[in-house]
Design a protein around this motif. Structure first.
Motif, PDB file in Angstrom:
ATOM      1  N   THR A 145      51.825  41.783  40.820  1.00  0.00           N
ATOM      2  CA  THR A 145      51.213  41.025  39.717  1.00  0.00           C
ATOM      3  C   THR A 145      49.863  40.441  40.121  1.00  0.00           C
ATOM      4  OG1 THR A 145      52.331  38.964  40.367  1.00  0.00           O
ATOM      5  CG2 THR A 145      53.498  40.414  38.830  1.00  0.00           C
ATOM      6  N   GLN A 146      49.439  40.674  41.349  1.00  0.00           N
ATOM      7  CA  GLN A 146      48.164  40.144  41.810  1.00  0.00           C
ATOM      8  C   GLN A 146      47.016  41.010  41.291  1.00  0.00           C
ATOM      9  OE1 GLN A 146      48.091  39.447  46.080  1.00  0.00           O
ATOM     10  NE2 GLN A 146      50.292  39.088  46.117  1.00  0.00           N
ATOM     11  N   GLY A 147      46.048  40.365  40.651  1.00  0.00           N
ATOM     12  CA  GLY A 147      44.899  41.104  40.142  1.00  0.00           C
ATOM     13  C   GLY A 147      45.311  42.221  39.205  1.00  0.00           C
ATOM     14  N   LEU A 148      44.768  43.404  39.461  1.00  0.00           N
ATOM     15  CA  LEU A 148      45.071  44.575  38.632  1.00  0.00           C
ATOM     16  C   LEU A 148      45.815  45.650  39.414  1.00  0.00           C
ATOM     17  CD1 LEU A 148      41.702  45.028  36.671  1.00  0.00           C
ATOM     18  CD2 LEU A 148      43.849  44.107  35.788  1.00  0.00           C
ATOM     19  N   ALA A 208      38.477  50.659  35.930  1.00  0.00           N
ATOM     20  CA  ALA A 208      38.590  49.393  36.662  1.00  0.00           C
ATOM     21  C   ALA A 208      37.946  49.514  38.040  1.00  0.00           C
ATOM     22  CB  ALA A 208      40.058  48.988  36.796  1.00  0.00           C
ATOM     23  N   LYS A 260      44.055  44.058  44.050  1.00  0.00           N
ATOM     24  CA  LYS A 260      44.660  42.733  44.106  1.00  0.00           C
ATOM     25  C   LYS A 260      43.632  41.620  43.977  1.00  0.00           C
ATOM     26  CE  LYS A 260      48.664  43.847  47.046  1.00  0.00           C
ATOM     27  NZ  LYS A 260      49.303  43.599  48.373  1.00  0.00           N
ATOM     28  N   THR A 317      40.105  40.982  38.542  1.00  0.00           N
ATOM     29  CA  THR A 317      40.656  41.198  37.203  1.00  0.00           C
ATOM     30  C   THR A 317      39.515  41.567  36.265  1.00  0.00           C
ATOM     31  OG1 THR A 317      40.420  38.854  36.628  1.00  0.00           O
ATOM     32  CG2 THR A 317      42.553  39.564  37.529  1.00  0.00           C
ATOM     33  N   ARG A 334      38.167  41.108  32.190  1.00  0.00           N
ATOM     34  CA  ARG A 334      38.351  40.334  30.957  1.00  0.00           C
ATOM     35  C   ARG A 334      37.541  40.955  29.832  1.00  0.00           C
ATOM     36  NH1 ARG A 334      38.163  36.275  34.934  1.00  0.00           N
ATOM     37  NH2 ARG A 334      40.057  34.976  35.005  1.00  0.00           N
TER      38      ARG A 334
END
Length: 238
Positions: free
Chosen positions: A5-8, A73, A224, A227, A229
């Motif tokens: 769940t860390q970052g992407l 990403a 990690k 992110t 947005r």
């Protein structure tokens, strides 16, 4: 907090798990139905007949979508890294993005046009997939080297370079040996004269495909630490 769940980092994790499952599930179904040889059939052969072709097509489309998100990403990460460190590789990064997106599009072509239905389109899609995929991971390996130590550790870019080299070396015999394969049956006779070429080509095809998967596995640590947005702006009416 769980590590995925860390970052992407959930993006490359999902892509690796889902893509591996796509190849393995279609292979197991084809083997169960005795549609292909047990030992190293072509990946396309495992998805040539229903129901495995339907499952392969759906799962490949999802893999392509996950690949697009992951590749974009990575592109934004390298772009931001260049802004923060001054090590800009804009042209190289954009070229890699185009190659990666083309590879994802080619995946959809391969899955949509089965080899026993529209062979020419299928083969064109397969060549585009492998060529653009190899180009993408080579360029990303170069980017990893040039942005070291900011973008990756020395061991990581060496691993990426090794995977890219493996994929590139396996690509050429896969294509060259496939040229000498004359039979088109899904079940092959080991006594056929072109069987050694078929087996060598199929093995190299699997090596290239899983080289791509292993390469995306190396993205996990990178993903990690950032992110993305989406910023929504309303345009004012005149």
């Amino acid at each position: 907090m769980f590590w995925f769940t860390q970052g992407l980092c959930f993006l490359p994790v999902f892509l690796v798990v889902w893509s591996s499952s796509t190849f393995i599930i279609s292979y197991l179904i084809a083997i169960y139905r005795r549609d292909v040889d047990l030992i190293f059939p072509y990946i396309s052969d495992t998805a040539a007949k229903p129901p495995e072709s339907c499952i392969f097509g759906l799962m490949t489309f999802i893999s392509a979508c996950a690949g697009i998100f992951t590749i974009y990403a990575r592109y934004k990460f390298v772009e931001k890294l260049g802004e923060e460190t001054g090590v800009k590789r804009t042209c190289l990064n954009r070229t890699a993005l185009v190659g990666g997106l083309l590879s994802c599009l080619s995946m959809c072509i391969v899955a949509t046009f089965q080899e026993i239905a529209v062979r020419v389109v299928h083969d064109i899609g397969a060549i585009l997939f492998f060529v653009s995929g190899v180009v993408y991971i080579i360029l990303q390996s170069v980017i990893s080297y040039q942005t070291h130590p900011f973008g990756s550790s020395s061991s990581l870019y060496r691993v990426r370079s090794g995977i890219a080299l493996l994929a590139a070396l396996a690509f050429f015999p896969a294509v060259i040996c496939a040229y000498w394969v004359k039979q088109s049956e899904l079940i092959r006779d080991p006594d056929d004269k072109d069987y050694p070429f078929y087996l060598a080509s199929a093995v190299c095809e699997w090596v290239v495909a899983f080289s791509f998967i292993l390469f995306f596995l190396t993205y996990i640590d990178d993903f990690k630490v950032f992110t993305l947005r989406v910023k929504t702006e309303l345009e004012k009416s005149s």
